[in-house]
Write a protein that holds these residues in place. Structure first.
Motif, PDB file in Angstrom:
ATOM      1  N   GLY A  43      37.123  42.794  51.811  1.00  0.00           N
ATOM      2  CA  GLY A  43      36.540  44.098  51.570  1.00  0.00           C
ATOM      3  C   GLY A  43      36.986  45.194  52.501  1.00  0.00           C
ATOM      4  O   GLY A  43      36.477  46.304  52.429  1.00  0.00           O
ATOM      5  N   PHE A  44      37.918  44.941  53.383  1.00  0.00           N
ATOM      6  CA  PHE A  44      38.423  45.981  54.255  1.00  0.00           C
ATOM      7  C   PHE A  44      39.583  46.696  53.578  1.00  0.00           C
ATOM      8  O   PHE A  44      40.403  46.072  52.915  1.00  0.00           O
ATOM      9  CB  PHE A  44      38.906  45.386  55.583  1.00  0.00           C
ATOM     10  N   ASN A  45      39.661  48.021  53.755  1.00  0.00           N
ATOM     11  CA  ASN A  45      40.794  48.756  53.213  1.00  0.00           C
ATOM     12  C   ASN A  45      42.058  48.277  53.908  1.00  0.00           C
ATOM     13  O   ASN A  45      42.103  48.160  55.128  1.00  0.00           O
ATOM     14  CB  ASN A  45      40.623  50.253  53.432  1.00  0.00           C
ATOM     15  N   VAL A  70      42.213  33.909  36.561  1.00  0.00           N
ATOM     16  CA  VAL A  70      43.306  32.930  36.538  1.00  0.00           C
ATOM     17  C   VAL A  70      44.481  33.298  37.443  1.00  0.00           C
ATOM     18  O   VAL A  70      45.428  32.529  37.562  1.00  0.00           O
ATOM     19  CB  VAL A  70      43.839  32.701  35.098  1.00  0.00           C
ATOM     20  N   ALA A  71      44.444  34.466  38.062  1.00  0.00           N
ATOM     21  CA  ALA A  71      45.573  34.913  38.873  1.00  0.00           C
ATOM     22  C   ALA A  71      45.070  35.631  40.114  1.00  0.00           C
ATOM     23  O   ALA A  71      43.982  36.211  40.117  1.00  0.00           O
ATOM     24  CB  ALA A  71      46.478  35.838  38.049  1.00  0.00           C
ATOM     25  N   TYR A  72      45.866  35.584  41.182  1.00  0.00           N
ATOM     26  CA  TYR A  72      45.442  36.152  42.460  1.00  0.00           C
ATOM     27  C   TYR A  72      45.789  37.623  42.628  1.00  0.00           C
ATOM     28  O   TYR A  72      45.014  38.393  43.162  1.00  0.00           O
ATOM     29  CB  TYR A  72      46.049  35.356  43.612  1.00  0.00           C
ATOM     30  N   TYR A  73      46.968  38.048  42.183  1.00  0.00           N
ATOM     31  CA  TYR A  73      47.444  39.400  42.489  1.00  0.00           C
ATOM     32  C   TYR A  73      47.023  40.456  41.476  1.00  0.00           C
ATOM     33  O   TYR A  73      47.383  41.610  41.607  1.00  0.00           O
ATOM     34  CB  TYR A  73      48.974  39.404  42.606  1.00  0.00           C
ATOM     35  N   THR A  74      46.259  40.119  40.459  1.00  0.00           N
ATOM     36  CA  THR A  74      45.877  41.115  39.460  1.00  0.00           C
ATOM     37  C   THR A  74      45.015  42.209  40.081  1.00  0.00           C
ATOM     38  O   THR A  74      44.298  41.985  41.053  1.00  0.00           O
ATOM     39  CB  THR A  74      45.099  40.465  38.297  1.00  0.00           C
ATOM     40  N   GLY A  75      45.108  43.403  39.487  1.00  0.00           N
ATOM     41  CA  GLY A  75      44.396  44.554  40.030  1.00  0.00           C
ATOM     42  C   GLY A  75      42.910  44.343  40.192  1.00  0.00           C
ATOM     43  O   GLY A  75      42.302  44.831  41.150  1.00  0.00           O
ATOM     44  N   ASP A  76      42.278  43.595  39.275  1.00  0.00           N
ATOM     45  CA  ASP A  76      40.821  43.445  39.342  1.00  0.00           C
ATOM     46  C   ASP A  76      40.346  42.566  40.496  1.00  0.00           C
ATOM     47  O   ASP A  76      39.148  42.371  40.679  1.00  0.00           O
ATOM     48  CB  ASP A  76      40.254  42.965  38.003  1.00  0.00           C
ATOM     49  N   ASN A  77      41.263  42.056  41.294  1.00  0.00           N
ATOM     50  CA  ASN A  77      40.900  41.360  42.530  1.00  0.00           C
ATOM     51  C   ASN A  77      40.728  42.364  43.674  1.00  0.00           C
ATOM     52  O   ASN A  77      40.331  41.995  44.770  1.00  0.00           O
ATOM     53  CB  ASN A  77      41.977  40.332  42.889  1.00  0.00           C
ATOM     54  N   ASN A  82      37.834  54.226  46.909  1.00  0.00           N
ATOM     55  CA  ASN A  82      36.501  54.757  46.594  1.00  0.00           C
ATOM     56  C   ASN A  82      35.547  53.672  46.100  1.00  0.00           C
ATOM     57  O   ASN A  82      34.408  53.951  45.745  1.00  0.00           O
ATOM     58  CB  ASN A  82      36.595  55.896  45.573  1.00  0.00           C
ATOM     59  N   GLY A  83      36.019  52.412  46.054  1.00  0.00           N
ATOM     60  CA  GLY A  83      35.177  51.293  45.651  1.00  0.00           C
ATOM     61  C   GLY A  83      35.266  50.917  44.187  1.00  0.00           C
ATOM     62  O   GLY A  83      34.714  49.908  43.770  1.00  0.00           O
ATOM     63  N   THR A  84      35.943  51.718  43.370  1.00  0.00           N
ATOM     64  CA  THR A  84      36.097  51.417  41.950  1.00  0.00           C
ATOM     65  C   THR A  84      37.047  50.234  41.777  1.00  0.00           C
ATOM     66  O   THR A  84      38.148  50.228  42.326  1.00  0.00           O
ATOM     67  CB  THR A  84      36.680  52.637  41.195  1.00  0.00           C
ATOM     68  N   ILE A  85      36.613  49.233  41.000  1.00  0.00           N
ATOM     69  CA  ILE A  85      37.464  48.063  40.750  1.00  0.00           C
ATOM     70  C   ILE A  85      38.727  48.516  40.017  1.00  0.00           C
ATOM     71  O   ILE A  85      38.662  49.295  39.064  1.00  0.00           O
ATOM     72  CB  ILE A  85      36.726  47.006  39.902  1.00  0.00           C
ATOM     73  N   VAL A 112      44.229  49.469  49.222  1.00  0.00           N
ATOM     74  CA  VAL A 112      43.225  48.821  48.377  1.00  0.00           C
ATOM     75  C   VAL A 112      42.290  48.023  49.288  1.00  0.00           C
ATOM     76  O   VAL A 112      42.537  47.905  50.486  1.00  0.00           O
ATOM     77  CB  VAL A 112      43.874  47.854  47.357  1.00  0.00           C
ATOM     78  N   HIS A 113      41.248  47.482  48.722  1.00  0.00           N
ATOM     79  CA  HIS A 113      40.486  46.451  49.443  1.00  0.00           C
ATOM     80  C   HIS A 113      40.104  45.389  48.438  1.00  0.00           C
ATOM     81  O   HIS A 113      39.925  45.664  47.254  1.00  0.00           O
ATOM     82  CB  HIS A 113      39.287  47.011  50.216  1.00  0.00           C
ATOM     83  N   ASP A 114      40.058  44.127  48.920  1.00  0.00           N
ATOM     84  CA  ASP A 114      39.723  43.084  47.967  1.00  0.00           C
ATOM     85  C   ASP A 114      38.225  43.075  47.739  1.00  0.00           C
ATOM     86  O   ASP A 114      37.449  43.669  48.484  1.00  0.00           O
ATOM     87  CB  ASP A 114      40.289  41.717  48.369  1.00  0.00           C
ATOM     88  N   VAL A 115      37.829  42.443  46.677  1.00  0.00           N
ATOM     89  CA  VAL A 115      36.433  42.503  46.252  1.00  0.00           C
ATOM     90  C   VAL A 115      35.744  41.158  46.376  1.00  0.00           C
ATOM     91  O   VAL A 115      34.725  40.932  45.742  1.00  0.00           O
ATOM     92  CB  VAL A 115      36.318  43.046  44.803  1.00  0.00           C
ATOM     93  N   CYS A 116      36.282  40.287  47.216  1.00  0.00           N
ATOM     94  CA  CYS A 116      35.667  38.968  47.358  1.00  0.00           C
ATOM     95  C   CYS A 116      34.326  39.087  48.067  1.00  0.00           C
ATOM     96  O   CYS A 116      34.068  40.023  48.809  1.00  0.00           O
ATOM     97  CB  CYS A 116      36.585  38.018  48.119  1.00  0.00           C
TER      98      CYS A 116
END
Length: 146
Positions: A43-45, A70-77, A82-85, A112-116
């Protein structure tokens, strides 16, 4: 040792790390560098290294219509600053942004920041498996710019 993600079976991951460290020690390894390159850190930028290989992976995942299930590098990860997925169809690696490390070009993605989710684990040991003095020396040299 390379750690590409902490996602998945967390107890299994811990067991695997302990087993790997134990096997390193049995083999006489005295120092260990853990590479967490392209691991956003919970979650860090940050940016992701935009190597040609990673750029191809992102483009292929988009072309195949994959998402984070099913994938690691996709944008929705990841999320925009601004926090928008980020949509899974968005190529955050293109165009790669210029970045220089020690006089060498090392392009990155946009920020970006990850959303885990954040997870907490019990302490596995109180004694470091390797001598941490080298880490301290390397960190000190980085801090003073050597």
């Amino acid at each position: 040792m390379y750690v590409g993600t902490f996602d998945g079976d967390f107890v299994g991951f811990q067991d695997d790390v302990v087993a790997a460290v134990d096997s390193f020690k049995e083999a006489g390894v005295t120092q260990l560098l853990i590479d967490v390159t392209n691991n956003g850190g919970g979650g860090f930028n940050s940016t992701q290294r935009a190597t040609p290989f990673v750029q191809r992976i992102v483009a292929a995942e988009i072309e195949l219509g994959l998402d984070t299930s099913v994938a690691y590098y996709t944008g929705d990860n990841y999320a925009f600053e601004n926090g928008t997925i980020i949509p899974s169809s968005y190529n955050y690696m293109s165009p790669p942004l210029p970045f220089e490390v020690n006089g060498r070009q090392d392009p990155t993605s946009q920020r970006v920041h990850d959303v885990c989710e954040q997870f907490f684990f019990p302490t596995l040991t109180t004694t470091p498996p390797f001598d941490l003095r080298l880490y301290t020396r390397v960190r000190s040299k980085i801090a003073i710019g050597e």
